[in-house]
Design a protein around this motif. Structure first.
Motif, mmCIF file in Angstrom:
data_model
loop_
_atom_site.group_PDB
_atom_site.id
_atom_site.type_symbol
_atom_site.label_atom_id
_atom_site.label_comp_id
_atom_site.label_asym_id
_atom_site.label_seq_id
_atom_site.Cartn_x
_atom_site.Cartn_y
_atom_site.Cartn_z
ATOM 1 N N GLU A 251 0.773 -1.224 -0.072
ATOM 2 C CA GLU A 251 0.012 0.064 -0.030
ATOM 3 C C GLU A 251 0.756 1.155 0.181
ATOM 4 O O GLU A 251 0.560 2.222 -0.652
ATOM 5 C CB GLU A 251 -0.869 -0.027 1.082
ATOM 6 N N GLN A 254 1.807 2.565 -3.324
ATOM 7 C CA GLN A 254 0.739 3.114 -4.173
ATOM 8 C C GLN A 254 0.726 4.539 -3.650
ATOM 9 O O GLN A 254 0.068 5.290 -4.277
ATOM 10 C CB GLN A 254 -0.432 2.361 -3.897
ATOM 11 N N TYR A 255 0.839 4.830 -2.223
ATOM 12 C CA TYR A 255 0.514 5.894 -1.556
ATOM 13 C C TYR A 255 1.465 6.987 -2.011
ATOM 14 O O TYR A 255 1.032 7.979 -2.539
ATOM 15 C CB TYR A 255 0.543 5.486 -0.200
ATOM 16 N N THR A 258 0.509 9.133 -5.202
ATOM 17 C CA THR A 258 -0.347 10.213 -5.415
ATOM 18 C C THR A 258 0.152 11.592 -4.884
ATOM 19 O O THR A 258 -0.656 12.585 -5.520
ATOM 20 C CB THR A 258 -1.656 9.943 -4.311
ATOM 21 N N TYR A 259 0.873 11.621 -4.180
ATOM 22 C CA TYR A 259 1.421 13.000 -3.816
ATOM 23 C C TYR A 259 2.225 13.664 -5.086
ATOM 24 O O TYR A 259 2.326 14.885 -5.304
ATOM 25 C CB TYR A 259 2.617 13.018 -2.529
ATOM 26 N N GLN A 261 1.832 12.877 -8.007
ATOM 27 C CA GLN A 261 0.796 13.185 -9.138
ATOM 28 C C GLN A 261 0.043 14.636 -8.909
ATOM 29 O O GLN A 261 -0.119 15.480 -9.773
ATOM 30 C CB GLN A 261 -0.171 12.142 -9.471
ATOM 31 N N TRP A 262 -0.156 14.927 -7.740
ATOM 32 C CA TRP A 262 -0.890 15.987 -7.233
ATOM 33 C C TRP A 262 0.208 17.309 -7.546
ATOM 34 O O TRP A 262 -0.346 18.556 -7.974
ATOM 35 C CB TRP A 262 -1.243 15.957 -5.757
ATOM 36 N N PHE A 265 0.200 19.408 -10.566
ATOM 37 C CA PHE A 265 -0.900 20.483 -10.707
ATOM 38 C C PHE A 265 -0.948 21.624 -9.682
ATOM 39 O O PHE A 265 -1.823 22.425 -9.587
ATOM 40 C CB PHE A 265 -2.375 19.892 -10.758
ATOM 41 N N GLU A 266 0.100 21.633 -8.823
ATOM 42 C CA GLU A 266 0.176 22.899 -8.069
ATOM 43 C C GLU A 266 1.514 23.663 -8.288
ATOM 44 O O GLU A 266 2.316 23.243 -8.876
ATOM 45 C CB GLU A 266 0.042 22.360 -6.411
ATOM 46 N N GLU B 228 -8.795 18.773 -11.327
ATOM 47 C CA GLU B 228 -7.421 17.978 -10.843
ATOM 48 C C GLU B 228 -7.459 17.881 -9.274
ATOM 49 O O GLU B 228 -6.877 16.719 -8.818
ATOM 50 C CB GLU B 228 -6.380 18.810 -11.328
ATOM 51 N N LEU B 229 -7.801 18.933 -8.544
ATOM 52 C CA LEU B 229 -7.704 19.000 -7.247
ATOM 53 C C LEU B 229 -8.458 17.867 -6.547
ATOM 54 O O LEU B 229 -8.272 17.020 -5.891
ATOM 55 C CB LEU B 229 -8.150 20.229 -6.576
ATOM 56 N N HIS B 232 -7.104 14.298 -7.294
ATOM 57 C CA HIS B 232 -5.829 13.931 -6.691
ATOM 58 C C HIS B 232 -6.112 14.050 -5.224
ATOM 59 O O HIS B 232 -5.554 13.043 -4.350
ATOM 60 C CB HIS B 232 -4.737 14.851 -6.981
ATOM 61 N N THR B 233 -7.041 14.740 -4.743
ATOM 62 C CA THR B 233 -7.131 14.583 -3.168
ATOM 63 C C THR B 233 -7.814 13.253 -2.932
ATOM 64 O O THR B 233 -7.611 12.534 -1.897
ATOM 65 C CB THR B 233 -7.801 15.765 -2.715
ATOM 66 N N GLN B 235 -7.834 10.555 -4.659
ATOM 67 C CA GLN B 235 -6.867 9.386 -4.818
ATOM 68 C C GLN B 235 -5.909 9.332 -3.589
ATOM 69 O O GLN B 235 -5.607 8.047 -3.152
ATOM 70 C CB GLN B 235 -5.973 9.574 -6.008
ATOM 71 N N LEU B 236 -5.377 10.374 -3.034
ATOM 72 C CA LEU B 236 -4.654 10.424 -1.982
ATOM 73 C C LEU B 236 -5.344 9.868 -0.695
ATOM 74 O O LEU B 236 -5.033 9.243 0.041
ATOM 75 C CB LEU B 236 -4.040 11.948 -1.684
ATOM 76 N N ALA B 239 -5.644 6.112 -1.024
ATOM 77 C CA ALA B 239 -4.384 5.293 -0.697
ATOM 78 C C ALA B 239 -4.340 5.328 0.623
ATOM 79 O O ALA B 239 -3.549 4.499 1.589
ATOM 80 C CB ALA B 239 -3.471 5.832 -1.662
ATOM 81 N N LEU B 303 -7.606 17.267 4.318
ATOM 82 C CA LEU B 303 -7.587 16.884 2.911
ATOM 83 C C LEU B 303 -9.127 17.048 2.265
ATOM 84 O O LEU B 303 -9.259 17.549 1.110
ATOM 85 C CB LEU B 303 -6.904 15.697 2.478
#
Lengths: 419, 449
Positions: A251, A254-255, A258-259, A261-262, A265-266, B228-229, B232-233, B235-236, B239, B303
């Protein structure tokens, strides 16, 4: 001869040993054949006596036999395919012709060695071998993990024998370590039929039951039962922990992303998010190492002692049989009036045999317990140390992330002040 | 939509100590930010706006279970939350007056929020805590009545109120003030604002989204960002929940060590003490995960707030699309009417029309009829031009206001989320320190074996 040879009673010597009596240069004179591998020289007695007392099984000073098992290689014949392991021996012992040996052995050879040792020393505790078959189903004999696990266990087995005050001087052991071709030697020794005969006798005796087993051995029996349950439980617990850790690791893998990917976009948040991803990744690596350590140190050790329980039970059974045989013959002697002389001789022989067996067991029992304590203690300590190390490394990862964020925010504040 | 009391509102607003007057006086300004009697304006700078929160200390202090009949007359159990307020000046002066308080349930908060969304469509309205527990890892209760869930919701509701009360625009709303200070009659007052009628129909909004031709580029970007926000949030969060689940398993299984060590120690002489005490540490280790993960839920809540904010962002975008679409429709309509007038005036038919056809077939109409139709068209065109002007202003104002609030939102988001990440790291540090402690202790015990 009943087919059993008995180790000379050394425990008595152990207790009476005088300081002056020893220090003869060790020169063994072991006769070959069916084997009477017992060391008789006082020098060897001193060795054992010292060993009994020590915390460690062998300090650096006394260790004179170094064995490694490595280089597993596939061996293909017309009939079968099997793995051969390289067994390297380095020794300073006099009874070895050379100081270095290198031979190739397969699992069956180890089985042979062990069964010979058990035959000759029925009430000594011979360290178990890794299992013949794999129960888990998912592995086969040629799977790398399986081979590696087995190799390690075989290595430990030989070293345990080498450390043992009596077994390490066994002729069969020497042959195992030195002979180029073991097959010739394997044909010697008590045959299948005689082994069958012993088993039948054992069954008959156990049906009869023992008259009076001494308190000491009853306690031992109970301990073995209890110990068996505990160590099995621990084995299962450790396996379960490993399983949970592996799923946690999956896990985590996978975790982290995700950070990342985010972060794509920031703007302002991009850096801290990437920082988080990196932290999670680093902690994943540490977790992986932690799991690895568990399966290399604690789990094999626990498993070995699960197998030991079976060994112990077998030893107790054999001891009981020896006593039962004596008791049976003794009864016969008491009840019958004819053949008194021959029977008496037999009974005396069996009595001796019983006494020697009991003493051998008593001596080896404390040796084994000490060994068990040392091994398990060391395995648990190592595990605890690894866990501390794991948390320390993860702590450093997160603290460095926090540091970087503080630096960033103070930079920002400085920038704002200036503007 | 203008802030403050909408010009077409029916029924009285809460008759308060001059506040109503103050608001009406400021009707023409963009922000009603001043609280002084002179009605001084203080627009554009976001920091100045946090008036309500400066005047009043707000907190959601407690939660309680209640029973009652619901809309369909069925018995139900629900939770109410105690909102406490105190005047800030009293607190500042060191007096410690008892707070005013009232009880509200979650549905009332929802009502307030819906009102704010409709009334301030250019504001990214702060979200409420989740209605139902989502992203739950298996040991965490999904039950709305679970005390931990209720507690986290209490915190979330307080957070919502604080955000709204410190927003430069929202904090001046009278309905908000009423919500915080008077328990009874609030629902009626909200409904009387008629906001529900003003809510854009979903169908209209959806249609606009697909048919609008030239939405502002910035809004397209904002919409894209909100997608996107959200993605991604969530998904986060998903997980993280799975990681929490697994970590729980790891810690809890260690509890078995405690049990077995304890039993084993009973049959060992030398090893007994070491094993026994090591077992206690393993029990402590297994137990520690509950608090660790409960704390981590706060991170998840932070989040989740921004997951919900993504929806609020999208709502603002939709409003823009609707405005723009209506403007485009109005412009289109005006153009076509002007064309019709031209055709009527010059007799040249550029576009197909039934009138043109019938003219060809049946001959031209009488001049009086033509005059009448021309006059009608002129009126319609005049109306149309007014509409276009209004819609243009509406659109432009919305865009301007949104832009200001977006800056505010962006800054807040960056700050809040960065703080959340830091908090998470701090939690990890704490967890590691505990781990070091437990295993060092265990090692000491093992050494005694």
């Amino acid at each position: 001869m009943s087919g059993h040879t008995v180790p000379a009673d050394f425990s008595g010597h152990m207790l009476d040993l005088d300081e002056d009596e020893d220090l003869e240069v060790f020169s063994k004179n072991i006769s070959l054949g069916d084997g009477n591998p017992m060391p008789n020289s006082p020098g060897s007695m001193v060795n054992q006596y010292r060993l009994e007392d020590d915390e460690e099984h062998q300090d650096a000073n006394t260790k004179d036999l170094f064995i490694t098992v490595d280089k597993p290689e596939s061996h293909v014949t017309a009939i079968e395919t099997f793995i051969m392991y390289r067994v390297t021996t380095k020794t300073t012992r006099g009874e070895f012709d050379s100081s270095e040996y290198e031979v190739r052995r397969r699992y069956q050879d180890f089985l042979w060695l062990r069964s010979r040792l058990e035959e000759i020393h029925p009430t000594l505790i011979v360290h178990p071998l890794p299992e013949k078959f794999v129960m888990k189903g998912m592995m086969d004999r040629f799977n790398n993990d399986f081979i590696e696990t087995r190799r390690r266990a075989l290595h430990r087995f030989l070293n345990k024998i080498a450390e043992h005050p009596i077994l390490s001087f066994s002729e069969h052991f020497k042959v195992f370590l030195t002979a180029e071709d073991l097959t010739a030697h394997r044909k010697q020794g008590a045959g299948f039929l005689s082994r069958m005969g012993e088993t039948m006798k054992a069954v008959a005796n156990s049906v009869r039951g023992l008259k009076n087993r001494s308190e000491e051995f009853t306690e031992m029996q109970e301990y073995v039962e209890d110990f068996g349950y505990k160590i099995s439980s621990l084995d299962r617990v450790a396996q379960r922990i490993t399983k949970e850790q592996r799923e946690y690791l999956d896990e985590l893998k996978q975790y982290g992303p995700t950070y990342t990917q985010w972060a794509g976009f920031e703007e302002e948040l991009g850096d801290p998010l990437k920082g988080m991803a990196s932290c999670v990744e680093l902690c994943s690596k540490e977790t992986e190492e932690q799991v690895h350590h568990l399966s290399e140190v604690l789990i094999p050790t626990l498993h070995e002692y699960v197998l030991c329980t079976e060994t112990l039970k077998a030893v107790m059974r054999r001891r009981d049989n020896i006593q039962a045989e004596f008791e049976a013959k003794n009864e016969a002697l008491v009840s019958r009036k004819v053949d008194q002389e021959t029977l008496q001789e037999e009974v005396d022989g069996l009595a001796d045999r019983m006494e020697q067996a009991n003493n051998a067991l008593k001596g080896d029992w404390s040796y084994w317990k000490n060994g068990m304590r040392t091994d398990l203690k060391s395995a648990f300590i190592s595990t605890a140390e690894k866990n501390v190390d794991y948390y320390e490394k993860c702590l450093a990862v997160w603290e460095s992330f926090l540091m970087s964020q503080r630096v960033e925010s103070s930079d920002q504040r400085d920038a704002e002040d200036v503007s | 939509m203008r802030p403050g009391s909408p010009p077409t509102s029916a029924g009285p607003m809460m008759a308060e100590d001059g506040k109503e007057e103050q608001l009406e006086a400021d009707e023409d300004s963009e922000y009603t930010a001043g609280d002084g009697a002179d009605g001084s304006l203080n627009n554009t700078v976001a920091e100045e706006g946090a008036m309500l929160l400066r005047r009043m200390e707000i907190c959601v202090a407690e939660a309680e279970k209640r029973s009652g009949k619901n809309a369909v007359n069925m018995q139900e159990t629900f939770t109410v939350y105690l909102i406490e307020t105190r005047p800030m000046d009293a607190v500042a002066e060191g007096r410690n007056p008892a707070p005013d308080s009232l009880w509200r349930r979650y549905s009332e908060f929802e009502l307030l929020r819906n009102y704010l969304i409709v009334t301030y469509p250019y504001i990214v309205v702060p979200p409420l805590p989740e209605k139902r527990a989502e992203f739950v890892w298996h040991k965490l209760s999904a039950d709305n009545m679970d005390p931990d869930f209720v507690e986290r919701r209490r915190v979330g509701l307080e957070n919502f109120l604080l955000r709204v009360a410190s927003h430069p625009v929202l904090s001046n709303d009278k309905i908000l003030y009423h919500f915080l200070t008077e328990e009874h009659g609030w629902k009626e007052a909200v409904c009387e604002t008629g906001f529900q009628a003003k809510a854009d129909s979903r169908l209209r909004a959806l249609s606009a989204t697909f048919r609008v031709r030239n939405p502002e580029k910035r809004f397209m970007e904002m919409k894209h960002y909100s997608d996107e926000l959200q993605s991604h949030t969530s998904q986060l969060l998903r997980a993280r929940a799975r990681v929490a689940d697994r970590l729980y398993g790891v810690y809890k299984v260690h509890g078995n060590y405690g049990r077995v060590f304890s039993e084993w120690s009973a049959i060992e002489k030398e090893m007994g003490d070491g094993l026994q005490s090591a077992g206690h540490h393993m029990d402590a280790y297994a137990a520690s995960i509950d608090d660790i993960l409960e704390e981590e839920e706060h991170y998840a809540d932070q989040l989740k707030e921004y997951l919900s904010y993504a929806e609020a962002l999208r709502a603002v975008c939709r409003k823009h699309e609707l405005n723009q679409f209506e403007l485009e429709m109005a412009s289109q309509d005006l153009i076509s009417k002007k064309q019709q007038r031209e055709e009527l005036a010059t007799g040249i038919v550029r576009t197909f029309s039934f009138k043109g056809m019938t003219n060809k077939l049946f001959g031209q109409e009488a001049p009086e009829q033509r005059e009448a139709r021309l006059k009608l068209l002129e009126d319609l065109i005049a109306e149309g031009e007014e509409t276009v002007k209004e819609k243009t202003i509406e659109c432009e104002e919305h865009v301007e206001r949104v832009w200001v609030d977006m800056q505010h939102f962006k800054e807040q988001k960056d700050k809040d989320l960065r703080e959340a990440l830091i908090n998470y790291a701090v939690m990890q540090v704490s967890m590691c320190k505990k781990g070091i402690q437990v295993w060092s202790n265990a090692k000491e015990c093992f050494l005694k074996m």
